[in-house]
Structures are given as C-alpha cells and as structure tokens.
Design a protein around this motif. Structure first.
Motif, PDB file in Angstrom:
ATOM      1  N   TYR A   1     -14.694  20.900 -27.797  1.00 51.10           N
ATOM      2  CA  TYR A   1     -14.354  19.665 -27.093  1.00 51.10           C
ATOM      3  C   TYR A   1     -13.183  19.899 -26.131  1.00 51.10           C
ATOM      4  CZ  TYR A   1     -12.673  14.922 -26.304  1.00 51.10           C
ATOM      5  OH  TYR A   1     -12.226  13.770 -25.719  1.00 51.10           O
ATOM      6  N   HIS A   2     -12.143  20.557 -26.630  1.00 53.20           N
ATOM      7  CA  HIS A   2     -10.985  20.817 -25.765  1.00 53.20           C
ATOM      8  C   HIS A   2     -11.335  21.773 -24.627  1.00 53.20           C
ATOM      9  CE1 HIS A   2      -8.401  19.490 -29.385  1.00 53.20           C
ATOM     10  NE2 HIS A   2      -8.401  18.532 -28.484  1.00 53.20           N
ATOM     11  N   THR A   3     -12.185  22.753 -24.932  1.00 55.88           N
ATOM     12  CA  THR A   3     -12.607  23.685 -23.876  1.00 55.88           C
ATOM     13  C   THR A   3     -13.392  22.956 -22.788  1.00 55.88           C
ATOM     14  OG1 THR A   3     -12.726  25.452 -25.512  1.00 55.88           O
ATOM     15  CG2 THR A   3     -13.871  25.830 -23.427  1.00 55.88           C
ATOM     16  N   ILE A   4     -14.254  22.035 -23.222  1.00 57.78           N
ATOM     17  CA  ILE A   4     -15.034  21.260 -22.243  1.00 57.78           C
ATOM     18  C   ILE A   4     -14.098  20.466 -21.332  1.00 57.78           C
ATOM     19  CG2 ILE A   4     -16.593  19.262 -22.009  1.00 57.78           C
ATOM     20  CD1 ILE A   4     -18.064  20.351 -24.529  1.00 57.78           C
ATOM     21  N   LEU A   5     -13.083  19.828 -21.925  1.00 54.09           N
ATOM     22  CA  LEU A   5     -12.140  19.062 -21.106  1.00 54.09           C
ATOM     23  C   LEU A   5     -11.431  19.962 -20.106  1.00 54.09           C
ATOM     24  CD1 LEU A   5     -10.288  16.490 -23.387  1.00 54.09           C
ATOM     25  CD2 LEU A   5     -12.271  16.162 -21.919  1.00 54.09           C
ATOM     26  N   LEU A   6     -10.921  21.093 -20.602  1.00 51.73           N
ATOM     27  CA  LEU A   6     -10.165  21.990 -19.714  1.00 51.73           C
ATOM     28  C   LEU A   6     -11.037  22.532 -18.597  1.00 51.73           C
ATOM     29  CD1 LEU A   6      -7.970  23.998 -22.260  1.00 51.73           C
ATOM     30  CD2 LEU A   6      -7.210  22.304 -20.572  1.00 51.73           C
TER      31      LEU A   6
END
Lengths: 99, 99
Positions: free
Chosen positions: A73-78
């Motif tokens: 999820y955090h990778t997708i945001l970044l």
C-alpha cells in the motif's frame, strides 16, 4: 484498502493490540474490529491475528501477509505520487489555501 | 477530486447540463450542485460555468481549466496504475473473488 485501514494496520503492528490501535486513532474498539474483519475476509488469508484473553484482549499482530499488504500500500502511494508529480503539482498550485 | 466528482465533470462535459449529468448518475440535482460548488470553491478559478434560465436550467459547461483538471485526474490514475502495476497485481491475486 485506504488510508484508515492502512493506519489501523500500522498501529496494530506498532502497538500489538487492536484496542490500543483503536484508542490511538480515536476509533471505537467495535469499529476497529469491523475494519479488521473486513480486511481479513476480503483477502484469501488473514492480515491480522488476534489472541483472545485477558481484560484488554490478548494482543494482536500482523501476519507476514498483512505486513506485505501494508508495505504494498505504501509503495503504491509513493510510486503513484512520483509518477504523477507534475499533475499533482498543477492541482496543488491551483487549490485555494485553506489557511 | 475523486471518482464521483470526476464522473460528474465528465457527464457535464458530455451532456452540457448539470441536471442531465445528475440524472445520468442517479444523483439528486441538489447533490450535483453541491459537488460543483465544492469544486468551484476549492480551486482558484471555476471548473464549471452554468447559465441560469429555462425550465431545466440554461446548460453548463466545463471551463478550459475544468477540462485540464479532469484530464489531469485521468492522467494521475493511469500513471499511478502503470507505476504500481506489480503491487496492484499482488493485491488483486490475493483478493477473494466476489462472484
């Protein structure tokens, strides 16, 4: 998955408890449990394991899969923010300041 | 901006009318107007211009700026999905099928 569920997973991981995570987020224990249930039942394996017991419950932790989903999820945001930096900057330039 | 507002802008652009766009989205006229108002007041210039008049209102269209914001929104989605393809595929693989 959205910001609320991701934040809940992060706090469960850090605090080792659904009730403590709920309190930190100023969310009811019942609501936190509902969100955990939704996540656990939407995927083909659980994201959160909880141990029943004790007056404040027996603690909870993310499964390895839960940690993977949260990291994802955090990778997708970044990656999304990086890929769309120009478009996001254009929008930000034209948003009125709220202060 | 989110999927609802973007869809509303798209239908206003295609149909030339806030009421027609609302009807197509099965949204109340009042709600559609509220969303247009929110968008017009969040940015430093309007996204939608409407002409008062007639029994069904006098029509509405996107400003050039509104078209830019809508295009930007779609570009952000496309670039974000492309940048996060691996992570999104991992999540999709592990989501239970709803059918």
């Amino acid at each position: 998955m959205g910001p609320g569920k991701a934040e809940l997973l992060t706090f469960i991981s850090e605090l080792g408890s659904i009730s403590a995570a709920a309190k930190r987020m100023q969310m009811s224990y019942r609501r936190a449990w509902e969100l955990v249930d939704v996540m656990n039942s939407c995927f083909d394996q659980p994201l959160v394991l909880s141990n029943v017991g004790g007056s404040h419950g027996g603690g909870a932790q993310l499964t390895e899969f839960g940690s993977q989903i949260l990291a994802n999820y955090h990778t997708i945001l970044l990656k999304s923010q990086a890929a769309s930096a120009n478009e996001l900057a254009f929008i930000a330039e034209h948003l009125k300041q709220s202060d």
